[in-house]
Motif scaffolding. Structure first.
Motif, mmCIF file in Angstrom:
data_model
loop_
_atom_site.group_PDB
_atom_site.id
_atom_site.type_symbol
_atom_site.label_atom_id
_atom_site.label_comp_id
_atom_site.label_asym_id
_atom_site.label_seq_id
_atom_site.Cartn_x
_atom_site.Cartn_y
_atom_site.Cartn_z
ATOM 1 N N UNK A 84 0.804 -1.248 -0.033
ATOM 2 C CA UNK A 84 0.025 -0.194 0.056
ATOM 3 C C UNK A 84 0.768 1.212 -0.036
ATOM 4 N N UNK A 85 1.816 1.274 -0.817
ATOM 5 C CA UNK A 85 2.847 2.509 -0.858
ATOM 6 C C UNK A 85 2.148 3.125 -2.087
ATOM 7 N N UNK A 86 1.017 3.840 -1.882
ATOM 8 C CA UNK A 86 0.348 4.492 -3.160
ATOM 9 C C UNK A 86 1.270 5.766 -3.634
ATOM 10 N N UNK A 87 1.927 6.292 -2.858
ATOM 11 C CA UNK A 87 2.835 7.354 -3.600
ATOM 12 C C UNK A 87 3.922 6.820 -4.467
ATOM 13 N N UNK A 88 4.297 5.532 -3.938
ATOM 14 C CA UNK A 88 5.351 5.216 -4.690
ATOM 15 C C UNK A 88 4.780 4.391 -6.030
ATOM 16 N N UNK A 89 3.623 3.778 -5.946
ATOM 17 C CA UNK A 89 2.916 3.215 -6.991
ATOM 18 C C UNK A 89 2.434 4.415 -8.168
ATOM 19 N N UNK A 90 2.332 5.321 -7.513
ATOM 20 C CA UNK A 90 1.960 6.577 -8.639
ATOM 21 C C UNK A 90 3.162 7.226 -9.258
ATOM 22 N N UNK A 91 4.242 7.222 -8.451
ATOM 23 C CA UNK A 91 5.399 7.740 -9.037
ATOM 24 C C UNK A 91 5.882 6.725 -10.188
ATOM 25 N N UNK A 92 5.842 5.544 -9.843
ATOM 26 C CA UNK A 92 6.321 4.473 -10.843
ATOM 27 C C UNK A 92 5.634 4.518 -12.192
ATOM 28 N N UNK A 93 4.206 4.960 -11.966
ATOM 29 C CA UNK A 93 3.392 4.715 -13.273
ATOM 30 C C UNK A 93 3.496 5.964 -14.009
ATOM 31 N N UNK A 94 3.881 7.291 -13.136
ATOM 32 C CA UNK A 94 4.112 8.420 -13.809
ATOM 33 C C UNK A 94 5.746 8.394 -14.811
ATOM 34 N N UNK A 95 6.433 7.662 -14.320
ATOM 35 C CA UNK A 95 7.736 7.345 -14.692
ATOM 36 C C UNK A 95 7.404 6.396 -16.187
ATOM 37 N N UNK A 96 6.585 5.267 -16.008
ATOM 38 C CA UNK A 96 6.185 4.635 -17.041
ATOM 39 C C UNK A 96 5.559 5.380 -18.167
ATOM 40 N N UNK A 97 4.936 6.530 -17.883
ATOM 41 C CA UNK A 97 4.190 7.331 -18.917
ATOM 42 C C UNK A 97 5.193 8.227 -19.456
#
Length: 335
Positions: A196-209
């Motif tokens: 449940x590291x939502x901030x980390x998940x969001x950052x990784x998805x931003x990097x993928x985009x």
């Protein structure tokens, strides 16, 4: 030289004898690493031959694993001195896998705490391999090694560590193989979501985009006429990352109109590229997907459990397993 495997001292003595040869140095004399490499290889072959005799069926005994790993590490050091980089890397990664097998055997089969010493040694072997590949500018092999490390860490429950390895893999191959970088970042996001590291998940998805958007053309980075499969994979990955990011933002309660516009623009650019349609059933089009996600976000903001559940049921047909887990977490949060 005959080896009697019933006595562990035979292994120890042979290893000590070879190590002594490496330690003998004169003022004008250097150790004969080539000779020692041959001795280590002979000992390693003897160990493997005895395993086949004493342990039929392909199983490897704990004692044999440790001796094999020690020989391979020593061989790696000899190859390092001989400047045989490929052989050195092969020995390190093989030794790492043996130490990993010993860790799994110790914790899962014998149910004895290993205090992670074998696991940490295995990861150190993998790191040595990556360093060699990077020094030789073999980024694809370095990225593949990081992916293996991440899979191992995730499989053994070290999700935080796996996220780091996935991120390192993506950083190495993002310019040479964006598809692998996208896969690594998406896997990293899934690992971050596990705890449940939502901030980390969001950052990784931003990097993928950003990996897609920083290409010369996100949807036509390669010749889609001659390589339509890869072009389809890139466009599909971009759309999937946008959808996943929207779901994470909804779960974070940080969803706003900019995310909806970004999602709509992503689908529009994919349509204009005419490479491939987003993989959805015939009854759910691209515009319907965007509108349904917007309605889903509004229902979540209103905390309307019935509407959230109904829309999620309709969206499940286009969700990946990772997206379904996020959606289920959203529904549970509303309920």
């Amino acid at each position: 030289m005959a080896v009697t495997f019933g006595k562990e001292s035979n292994f120890t003595k042979r290893l000590e004898q070879i190590q002594a040869k490496l330690s003998k140095r004169g003022i004008l004399r250097r150790p004969n690493h080539k000779e020692c490499a041959l001795l280590y290889q002979t000992l390693l072959n003897d160990i493997r031959s005895q395993e086949k005799v004493n342990l039929p069926g392909g199983r490897t005994g704990s004692r044999h694993r440790i001796y094999s790993a020690m020989c391979e590490l020593a061989l790696g050091r000899c190859y390092q001195a001989l400047q045989q980089k490929s052989s050195e890397a092969g020995m390190y990664i093989s030794a790492g896998r043996l130490f990993l097998d010993e860790h799994i055997h110790t914790e899962e089969i014998t149910e004895t705490p290993s205090y992670l010493e074998y696991y940490m040694t295995a990861m150190q072997c993998y790191h040595l391999t990556v360093d060699i590949f990077l020094a030789e500018q073999k980024t694809q092999l370095a990225g593949a090694t990081y992916m293996e490390m991440a899979s191992i860490a995730h499989g053994l429950g070290h999700s935080h560590e796996a996220v780091v390895y996935y991120r390192d893999c993506a950083a190495i191959v993002r310019h040479t193989n964006p598809l692998v970088a996208l896969e690594a970042l998406e896997c990293g996001a899934a690992c971050a979501f596990v705890h449940r590291d939502l901030r980390g998940t969001s950052d990784l998805l931003h990097n993928a985009i950003q990996v897609c958007e920083n290409l010369p053309s996100p949807h036509q980075a390669i010749d889609t006429v001659h390589d339509p499969v890869r072009g389809s994979a890139l466009t599909d990955s971009l759309a999937r990352m946008h959808v996943t990011l929207v779901l994470i933002k909804i779960l974070e309660r940080d969803y706003h109109a900019d995310h909806a516009r970004s999602l709509a623009q992503a689908f529009q650019s994919i349509t204009e590229a005419r490479v491939v349609e987003y993989l959805t059933p015939a009854e759910v089009g691209q515009s319907d997907c965007v509108l349904q996600l917007q309605d889903f976000a509004k229902a979540c903001a209103w905390r309307d459990a019935d509407v959230v559940r109904d829309i999620f049921y309709e969206l499940q047909v286009i969700f990946t397993p990772f997206q379904k887990r996020i959606g289920e977490a959203i529904v549970d949060d509303i309920l």
